[in-house]
Design an enzyme around this catalytic site. Sequence first.
Site, short mmCIF file in Angstrom:
data_model
loop_
_atom_site.label_atom_id
_atom_site.label_comp_id
_atom_site.label_asym_id
_atom_site.label_seq_id
_atom_site.Cartn_x
_atom_site.Cartn_y
_atom_site.Cartn_z
N SER A 157 0.95 -1.26 -0.12
CA SER A 157 -0.15 0.09 -0.02
C SER A 157 0.83 1.25 -0.03
O SER A 157 2.03 1.10 0.45
CB SER A 157 -1.01 -0.03 1.17
OG SER A 157 -1.59 1.18 1.39
N TYR A 204 -2.25 -1.27 10.28
CA TYR A 204 -2.22 -1.37 8.89
C TYR A 204 -0.82 -0.80 8.47
O TYR A 204 -0.23 -1.63 7.47
CB TYR A 204 -3.29 -0.54 8.38
CG TYR A 204 -3.56 -0.89 6.78
CD1 TYR A 204 -4.22 -2.12 6.18
CD2 TYR A 204 -3.13 0.34 6.00
CE1 TYR A 204 -4.10 -2.20 4.99
CE2 TYR A 204 -3.11 -0.14 4.40
CZ TYR A 204 -3.86 -1.04 4.14
OH TYR A 204 -3.96 -1.63 2.84
#
Length: 317
Positions: free
Chosen positions: A164, A176
């Site tokens: 990401s 995350y």
Amino acid sequence: MWLYLVVLVVLYYILRWYRERQVVSHLQDKFVFITGCDSGLGNQLARQLDLRGLRVLAACLTEQGAEQLRNQTSDRLQTVILDVTKTENVAATTNWVKESVGDRGLWGLVNNAGICTPTAPNEWLTKQDFVKILDVNLLGVIDVTLSLLPLVRKARGRVVNVSSVLGRVVLNGGGYSISKYGVEAFSDSLRRELSYFGVKVAMIEPGYFVTNMTKGKGFIGNLQASWNQASPEVKELYGDNFVADFLKTMNLMKPPWAQNLSLATDCMEHALTACHPRTRYSPGWDAKFLYLPMSYLPSFLVDLLVYWCFPQPDKAL
């Protein structure tokens, strides 16, 4: 001087364009294993590769997701139920993949399965909240990769890890970004080690895309649950309006192309089918022109941008 520089740059991009157009031969004989195929990027990639004639081995978390995918694809595509956090499930799936590919080995491994919640200011969270994300996004990637690596090496194939842009620059608390920074480090080390065996490793670093992982109700529910478990002291510091203000900011960050998942899956397909794949792909204009440039800025400038753009606690100094 400037003319020579311009010519060199133009020649570089022409050469890169030519190299990247070259496609691997005999794709119809190649097996690709993809995790997280119930929905989102994994589901679309599985259908996309099936249309290209590749032999897709799609791992889904639920039988319902697997059945829906089978109904949308050809008989070539096979499904298996996989929870990447369970080592015994990973081992059983590895044996299934071995039987499926036979002596040809596994051409492509796509580590796509992931979760993004709970995401909230770190003080709202517990250790278990971090463990939950790391188990799927990082340790699951490592477990699946190490289990299937002999098959990929046999085919001199590809490993594609979905990271990401938040593995390049951190905007929120929670596990995350930590997990995606870990995926970046694991992929870099893996790429260098496997280069000796003809295996290529690519990273996909998408910007914001709307999938089941990022859709409103689940994200909002997890954020509210994190707020509910925070201590009274922390709630007093942040104030009752912080959750609503945080969600407004997140909605403002949603780009107009967020529904177009093919921007990301086309990059994944290229990493699997091109003779000369890139090391990193950054699908989404927000990734290319906002988050990646931010990752190269001095830390104090990124801190200021986040400070100005995100809501502040009620009791901030």
